[in-house]
Design an enzyme around this catalytic site. Structure first.
Site, PDB file in Angstrom:
ATOM      1  N   ASP A 288       0.852  -1.201   0.000  1.00  0.00           N
ATOM      2  CA  ASP A 288       0.000   0.000   0.000  1.00  0.00           C
ATOM      3  C   ASP A 288       0.876   1.236   0.000  1.00  0.00           C
ATOM      4  OD1 ASP A 288      -1.776   2.068   0.349  1.00  0.00           O
ATOM      5  OD2 ASP A 288      -2.994   1.019   1.840  1.00  0.00           O
TER       6      ASP A 288
ATOM      7  N   GLY B 204      -4.973   2.168   7.933  1.00  0.00           N
ATOM      8  CA  GLY B 204      -6.025   1.545   8.724  1.00  0.00           C
ATOM      9  C   GLY B 204      -5.825   0.042   8.859  1.00  0.00           C
TER      10      GLY B 204
ATOM     11  N   ILE C 287      -0.536   9.596   8.262  1.00  0.00           N
ATOM     12  CA  ILE C 287      -1.240   8.737   9.212  1.00  0.00           C
ATOM     13  C   ILE C 287      -0.901   7.271   8.953  1.00  0.00           C
ATOM     14  CG2 ILE C 287      -3.127  10.379   9.492  1.00  0.00           C
ATOM     15  CD1 ILE C 287      -4.837   8.594   7.660  1.00  0.00           C
TER      16      ILE C 287
END
Length: 294
Positions: A193, A216, A213
């Site tokens: 990713d 997830g 960030i």
């Protein structure tokens, strides 16, 4: 309407055949925090994630990333009947059900379809389901995910079911915390990713965040691993499935508090931020988390 439900619902995506090996498994486990605690380098339980010997096991969440593990381009979004802008898309929820322990190496084919599209008025939710089978036809795992597309709702469609999970009104049966490494996102992005949101400060600022960030799915893997170690003796074969809704962001160097309630055939889980920052302390990471025992 950018999402044509008559085309999207039931549409099959191209099958994807992929392979993985022990190095991929080891990298994934390191990406979700295995081996990070003092003493893990000599702990037999921790080494089941990080040493490529006969005791190596595979955390079930690896099945979610295995099909795209070797991709190096940012993720694309090309779904039948869905003309949507990637910047308005959020990962809503994720589930994996394993039908047998995932082998440490192998080849499989993933068949995926759009199973539904829900109308949340201010957004659309696209539901995808995939089935992975090995070369001999054995059913390995099932994945289900939702993506949340802002500004695409309001056509009068079905809102979809509620998946709210109520936590027990008692103290957790087990609790731990995990300190996210400063380089955690940089490491996890090597698992397929390469979204710049997780590495590029300028891109993150443009998306409304003060810094890159954590992925997830990295938080998802961290929490699953911690609960497996807490209540299942670190035995990944005892995990039948794991589902969660992505409820908030995690920044590298923050700490994730994990609480778990053993309900017999399943474990209910809470994951929140522990921080000196009053605004961040207690912020949710994952919600409606359920680990189903094998």
């Amino acid at each position: 309407m950018p999402i044509d439900t008559s085309v999207a619902i039931g549409a099959a995506l191209p099958d994807r055949t992929f392979s993985w090996n022990t190095s991929d498994v080891l990298l994934y486990h390191l990406g979700v925090g295995a081996g990070n605690r003092p003493g893990d380098n000599i702990d037999a339980g921790a080494l089941r994630y990080t040493h490529d010997d006969d005791a190596l096991q595979v955390l079930p969440s690896f099945g979610i990333v295995a099909p795209t593990f070797h991709e190096t381009a940012p993720p694309a979004l090309d779904l039948p009947g869905c003309d949507i802008d990637l910047q308005f898309v959020l990962h809503g929820s994720q589930e994996i059900v394993v039908h047998r322990p995932i082998p440490t190496s192998g080849t499989a084919t993933l068949s995926t379809k759009i199973s539904d599209v829900w109308d949340k008025q201010k957004a659309a939710v696209i539901v995808q389901e995939g089935e992975a089978h090995d070369a001999e036809g054995q059913h390995l795992w099932t994945v289900r995910s939702t993506i949340f597309v802002r500004n695409e709702g309001g056509w009068g469609g079905d809102r979809g079911p509620s998946t709210k999970v109520e936590l027990p009104a008692r103290d957790a049966d087990a609790e731990t915390s995990y300190a996210v490494l400063p380089q955690q996102a940089a490491l996890y992005r090597l698992c397929g990713d390469r979204n710049p949101l997780h590495i590029d400060p300028a891109f993150a600022e443009g998306a409304g965040f003060p810094a890159p960030i954590l992925h997830g799915l990295c938080s998802y893997g961290i929490v699953l691993r911690e609960v497996t170690d807490l209540l299942l003796d670190g035995d990944t074969a005892r995990v039948g499935g794991f589902s969660a809704r992505f409820a908030g962001v995690v920044f590298p160097s923050e700490t994730i508090r994990v609480q778990a309630w053993d309900e017999g055939d399943r474990v209910l889980v809470s994951a929140t931020i522990v921080s000196d920052n009053e605004q961040r302390n207690g912020a949710p990471v994952l919600a409606d988390c359920v680990l189903t025992k094998a």
